[in-house]
Design a protein around this motif. Structure first.
Motif, PDB file in Angstrom:
ATOM      1  N   GLY A 259       0.796  -1.224   0.000  1.00  0.00           N
ATOM      2  CA  GLY A 259       0.000   0.000   0.000  1.00  0.00           C
ATOM      3  C   GLY A 259       0.826   1.269   0.000  1.00  0.00           C
ATOM      4  O   GLY A 259       0.265   2.371   0.039  1.00  0.00           O
ATOM      5  N   LEU A 260       2.167   1.111  -0.025  1.00  0.00           N
ATOM      6  CA  LEU A 260       3.097   2.250  -0.036  1.00  0.00           C
ATOM      7  C   LEU A 260       2.886   3.178   1.148  1.00  0.00           C
ATOM      8  O   LEU A 260       3.106   4.388   1.068  1.00  0.00           O
ATOM      9  N   SER A 261       2.474   2.609   2.274  1.00  0.00           N
ATOM     10  CA  SER A 261       2.276   3.408   3.474  1.00  0.00           C
ATOM     11  C   SER A 261       2.891   2.698   4.665  1.00  0.00           C
ATOM     12  O   SER A 261       3.053   1.469   4.666  1.00  0.00           O
ATOM     13  N   PHE A 262       3.236   3.472   5.670  1.00  0.00           N
ATOM     14  CA  PHE A 262       3.808   2.935   6.897  1.00  0.00           C
ATOM     15  C   PHE A 262       2.699   2.243   7.679  1.00  0.00           C
ATOM     16  O   PHE A 262       1.622   2.804   7.891  1.00  0.00           O
ATOM     17  N   VAL A 263       2.952   1.004   8.114  1.00  0.00           N
ATOM     18  CA  VAL A 263       1.966   0.236   8.866  1.00  0.00           C
ATOM     19  C   VAL A 263       2.408   0.177  10.321  1.00  0.00           C
ATOM     20  O   VAL A 263       3.523  -0.259  10.618  1.00  0.00           O
TER      21      VAL A 263
END
Length: 222
Positions: free
Chosen positions: A108-112
Protein backbone atom coordinates in the motif's frame (compact mmCIF):
# COMPACT_ATOMS: atom_id res chain seq x y z
CA UNK A 1 22.34 -16.37 28.73
CA UNK A 2 24.95 -13.92 27.52
CA UNK A 3 23.32 -11.85 24.80
CA UNK A 4 24.34 -9.01 22.52
CA UNK A 5 22.29 -6.37 20.73
CA UNK A 6 23.81 -4.81 17.61
CA UNK A 7 23.44 -1.02 17.31
CA UNK A 8 23.63 0.82 13.98
CA UNK A 9 23.32 4.54 13.29
CA UNK A 10 19.54 4.96 13.05
CA UNK A 11 18.61 1.97 15.22
CA UNK A 12 15.67 2.98 17.41
CA UNK A 13 14.49 -0.32 18.87
CA UNK A 14 17.78 -1.44 20.38
CA UNK A 15 16.72 -0.33 23.85
CA UNK A 16 13.35 -2.08 23.48
CA UNK A 17 15.13 -5.33 22.67
CA UNK A 18 17.69 -4.85 25.45
CA UNK A 19 14.98 -4.21 28.06
CA UNK A 20 12.99 -7.24 26.93
CA UNK A 21 16.03 -9.50 27.09
CA UNK A 22 16.96 -8.25 30.55
CA UNK A 23 13.44 -8.88 31.83
CA UNK A 24 13.51 -12.46 30.61
CA UNK A 25 17.11 -13.39 31.38
CA UNK A 26 17.84 -11.14 34.36
CA UNK A 27 21.02 -9.97 32.65
CA UNK A 28 21.67 -6.86 30.60
CA UNK A 29 22.82 -7.61 27.07
CA UNK A 30 26.01 -6.16 25.65
CA UNK A 31 25.32 -3.27 23.28
CA UNK A 32 27.65 -3.78 20.31
CA UNK A 33 28.40 -0.85 17.99
CA UNK A 34 28.29 -1.51 14.25
CA UNK A 35 31.98 -0.68 13.77
CA UNK A 36 33.12 -3.32 16.25
CA UNK A 37 34.80 -6.21 14.50
CA UNK A 38 34.08 -8.78 17.20
CA UNK A 39 31.24 -9.89 19.42
CA UNK A 40 31.70 -10.31 23.18
CA UNK A 41 33.48 -13.54 24.04
CA UNK A 42 31.13 -16.40 24.82
CA UNK A 43 27.99 -14.71 23.50
CA UNK A 44 24.99 -17.08 23.44
CA UNK A 45 22.55 -14.99 21.44
CA UNK A 46 22.64 -12.02 19.05
CA UNK A 47 19.77 -9.63 18.39
CA UNK A 48 19.58 -7.19 15.47
CA UNK A 49 16.93 -4.60 16.34
CA UNK A 50 14.47 -2.56 14.37
CA UNK A 51 14.90 1.02 13.29
CA UNK A 52 16.25 2.76 10.24
CA UNK A 53 19.90 1.77 10.01
CA UNK A 54 21.85 4.35 8.02
CA UNK A 55 18.59 6.20 7.44
CA UNK A 56 17.40 3.43 5.10
CA UNK A 57 19.58 4.93 2.37
CA UNK A 58 20.21 2.77 -0.71
CA UNK A 59 17.89 -0.04 0.49
CA UNK A 60 16.65 -0.83 3.97
CA UNK A 61 19.38 -2.83 5.69
CA UNK A 62 21.75 -2.82 2.72
CA UNK A 63 24.41 -0.57 4.26
CA UNK A 64 24.12 -2.14 7.71
CA UNK A 65 24.69 -5.57 6.18
CA UNK A 66 28.19 -4.40 5.16
CA UNK A 67 29.13 -3.15 8.63
CA UNK A 68 32.21 -4.76 10.21
CA UNK A 69 30.14 -6.33 13.00
CA UNK A 70 28.03 -8.31 10.52
CA UNK A 71 31.03 -10.45 9.61
CA UNK A 72 31.23 -11.43 13.27
CA UNK A 73 27.47 -12.07 13.35
CA UNK A 74 27.72 -14.29 10.28
CA UNK A 75 30.60 -16.23 11.85
CA UNK A 76 28.61 -16.70 15.06
CA UNK A 77 25.56 -17.88 13.12
CA UNK A 78 27.70 -20.39 11.22
CA UNK A 79 28.77 -21.83 14.59
CA UNK A 80 25.14 -22.27 15.62
CA UNK A 81 24.73 -19.18 17.81
CA UNK A 82 21.06 -18.09 17.70
CA UNK A 83 20.50 -14.79 15.86
CA UNK A 84 17.25 -12.87 15.60
CA UNK A 85 16.60 -9.92 13.27
CA UNK A 86 13.48 -7.91 14.03
CA UNK A 87 11.96 -5.49 11.49
CA UNK A 88 15.01 -3.62 10.16
CA UNK A 89 17.02 -6.52 11.57
CA UNK A 90 15.13 -8.88 9.24
CA UNK A 91 16.03 -6.59 6.35
CA UNK A 92 19.69 -6.64 7.42
CA UNK A 93 19.71 -10.45 7.57
CA UNK A 94 18.35 -10.79 4.03
CA UNK A 95 20.76 -8.17 2.70
CA UNK A 96 23.64 -9.99 4.41
CA UNK A 97 22.62 -13.28 2.81
CA UNK A 98 21.87 -14.97 6.14
CA UNK A 99 18.24 -15.42 5.09
CA UNK A 100 16.75 -15.77 1.58
CA UNK A 101 14.44 -13.29 -0.12
CA UNK A 102 14.09 -9.54 0.24
CA UNK A 103 11.93 -6.97 2.01
CA UNK A 104 10.28 -4.46 -0.32
CA UNK A 105 8.02 -1.43 0.09
CA UNK A 106 4.65 -2.27 1.58
CA UNK A 107 2.06 -3.02 -1.07
CA UNK A 108 0.00 0.00 0.00
CA UNK A 109 3.10 2.25 -0.04
CA UNK A 110 2.28 3.41 3.47
CA UNK A 111 3.81 2.93 6.90
CA UNK A 112 1.97 0.24 8.87
CA UNK A 113 1.90 0.65 12.65
CA UNK A 114 -0.57 -1.49 14.59
CA UNK A 115 -0.94 -4.83 16.37
CA UNK A 116 -1.32 -7.71 13.92
CA UNK A 117 -2.59 -11.25 14.30
CA UNK A 118 -0.06 -13.97 13.49
CA UNK A 119 -0.21 -17.73 13.29
CA UNK A 120 2.68 -19.79 14.61
CA UNK A 121 3.52 -22.08 11.71
CA UNK A 122 6.32 -24.11 13.28
CA UNK A 123 6.69 -24.66 17.02
CA UNK A 124 9.81 -26.82 16.69
CA UNK A 125 12.40 -24.08 16.24
CA UNK A 126 14.69 -22.53 18.85
CA UNK A 127 12.51 -19.44 18.80
CA UNK A 128 9.02 -20.94 18.87
CA UNK A 129 9.30 -23.85 21.28
CA UNK A 130 6.99 -22.17 23.81
CA UNK A 131 4.17 -21.84 21.26
CA UNK A 132 1.86 -24.40 19.72
CA UNK A 133 1.77 -24.88 15.97
CA UNK A 134 -1.32 -23.13 14.66
CA UNK A 135 -1.56 -20.86 17.70
CA UNK A 136 -2.67 -17.27 17.13
CA UNK A 137 -0.57 -14.52 18.71
CA UNK A 138 -0.61 -10.72 18.63
CA UNK A 139 2.56 -8.73 17.92
CA UNK A 140 2.90 -5.04 16.97
CA UNK A 141 4.32 -4.02 13.59
CA UNK A 142 5.88 -0.71 12.57
CA UNK A 143 7.39 -0.72 9.10
CA UNK A 144 7.33 0.75 5.62
CA UNK A 145 9.40 -1.94 3.89
CA UNK A 146 8.01 -5.18 5.26
CA UNK A 147 6.75 -6.78 2.06
CA UNK A 148 8.61 -10.12 2.04
CA UNK A 149 9.23 -11.50 -1.44
CA UNK A 150 11.16 -14.42 -2.90
CA UNK A 151 10.95 -16.50 -6.05
CA UNK A 152 8.44 -19.34 -6.10
CA UNK A 153 11.09 -22.04 -5.76
CA UNK A 154 12.44 -20.38 -2.61
CA UNK A 155 8.94 -19.94 -1.18
CA UNK A 156 8.14 -23.59 -1.88
CA UNK A 157 11.37 -24.65 -0.18
CA UNK A 158 10.65 -22.51 2.89
CA UNK A 159 7.18 -24.00 3.15
CA UNK A 160 8.31 -27.56 2.51
CA UNK A 161 11.15 -27.42 5.02
CA UNK A 162 8.98 -25.89 7.75
CA UNK A 163 11.00 -22.69 7.78
CA UNK A 164 8.06 -20.30 7.87
CA UNK A 165 7.92 -19.42 11.57
CA UNK A 166 5.07 -16.88 11.58
CA UNK A 167 2.38 -15.94 9.10
CA UNK A 168 0.06 -12.92 9.01
CA UNK A 169 -3.58 -13.84 9.51
CA UNK A 170 -4.71 -10.55 7.99
CA UNK A 171 -3.26 -8.73 5.00
CA UNK A 172 -0.52 -6.50 6.38
CA UNK A 173 1.99 -5.42 3.76
CA UNK A 174 1.63 -7.62 0.68
CA UNK A 175 4.15 -10.26 1.75
CA UNK A 176 4.21 -13.37 -0.40
CA UNK A 177 2.00 -16.05 1.13
CA UNK A 178 1.50 -13.72 4.13
CA UNK A 179 4.91 -14.69 5.49
CA UNK A 180 5.84 -12.69 8.59
CA UNK A 181 8.97 -14.53 9.72
CA UNK A 182 11.35 -17.26 8.53
CA UNK A 183 14.32 -19.24 9.82
CA UNK A 184 17.48 -20.31 8.02
CA UNK A 185 18.12 -23.89 6.99
CA UNK A 186 20.00 -24.60 10.22
CA UNK A 187 17.15 -23.19 12.30
CA UNK A 188 19.28 -20.83 14.39
CA UNK A 189 18.61 -17.56 12.52
CA UNK A 190 15.15 -15.98 12.65
CA UNK A 191 14.00 -12.89 10.79
CA UNK A 192 10.56 -11.40 11.36
CA UNK A 193 8.93 -8.05 10.74
CA UNK A 194 6.62 -7.96 13.83
CA UNK A 195 8.11 -6.88 17.17
CA UNK A 196 7.99 -9.57 19.89
CA UNK A 197 10.09 -7.33 22.17
CA UNK A 198 7.17 -4.90 22.26
CA UNK A 199 4.90 -7.58 23.68
CA UNK A 200 6.73 -8.86 26.75
CA UNK A 201 4.80 -7.22 29.63
CA UNK A 202 1.16 -6.34 30.34
CA UNK A 203 1.87 -2.61 30.02
CA UNK A 204 2.52 -3.25 26.33
CA UNK A 205 -1.04 -4.47 25.93
CA UNK A 206 -0.05 -8.12 25.63
CA UNK A 207 2.69 -10.61 26.44
CA UNK A 208 2.62 -12.94 23.43
CA UNK A 209 6.18 -12.00 22.50
CA UNK A 210 7.65 -12.94 25.85
CA UNK A 211 7.47 -16.67 25.19
CA UNK A 212 9.75 -16.31 22.17
CA UNK A 213 12.59 -15.09 24.40
CA UNK A 214 11.71 -17.42 27.28
CA UNK A 215 11.86 -20.46 25.01
CA UNK A 216 15.17 -19.35 23.57
CA UNK A 217 16.57 -18.67 27.04
CA UNK A 218 15.54 -22.12 28.27
CA UNK A 219 17.05 -23.84 25.24
CA UNK A 220 20.34 -21.96 25.33
CA UNK A 221 20.69 -22.31 29.12
CA UNK A 222 19.90 -26.05 29.17
Amino acid sequence: MKSAVIVFPGSNCDRDLAVGLEQVTGRKPAMVWHKDAELPEGVDFVGIPGGFSYGDYLRSGAMAARSPVMRAVADAASRGVPVIGICNGFQVLTEAGLLPGALMRNAGLSFVCRPVRLRVENSQSLFTSQYDSGEEVLFPVAHHDGNYQADEATLDRLEGEGRVAFRYLDQCNGSARNIAGIVNDAGNVLGLMPHPERAVEPAHGGTDGRRLFEGLFETVSA
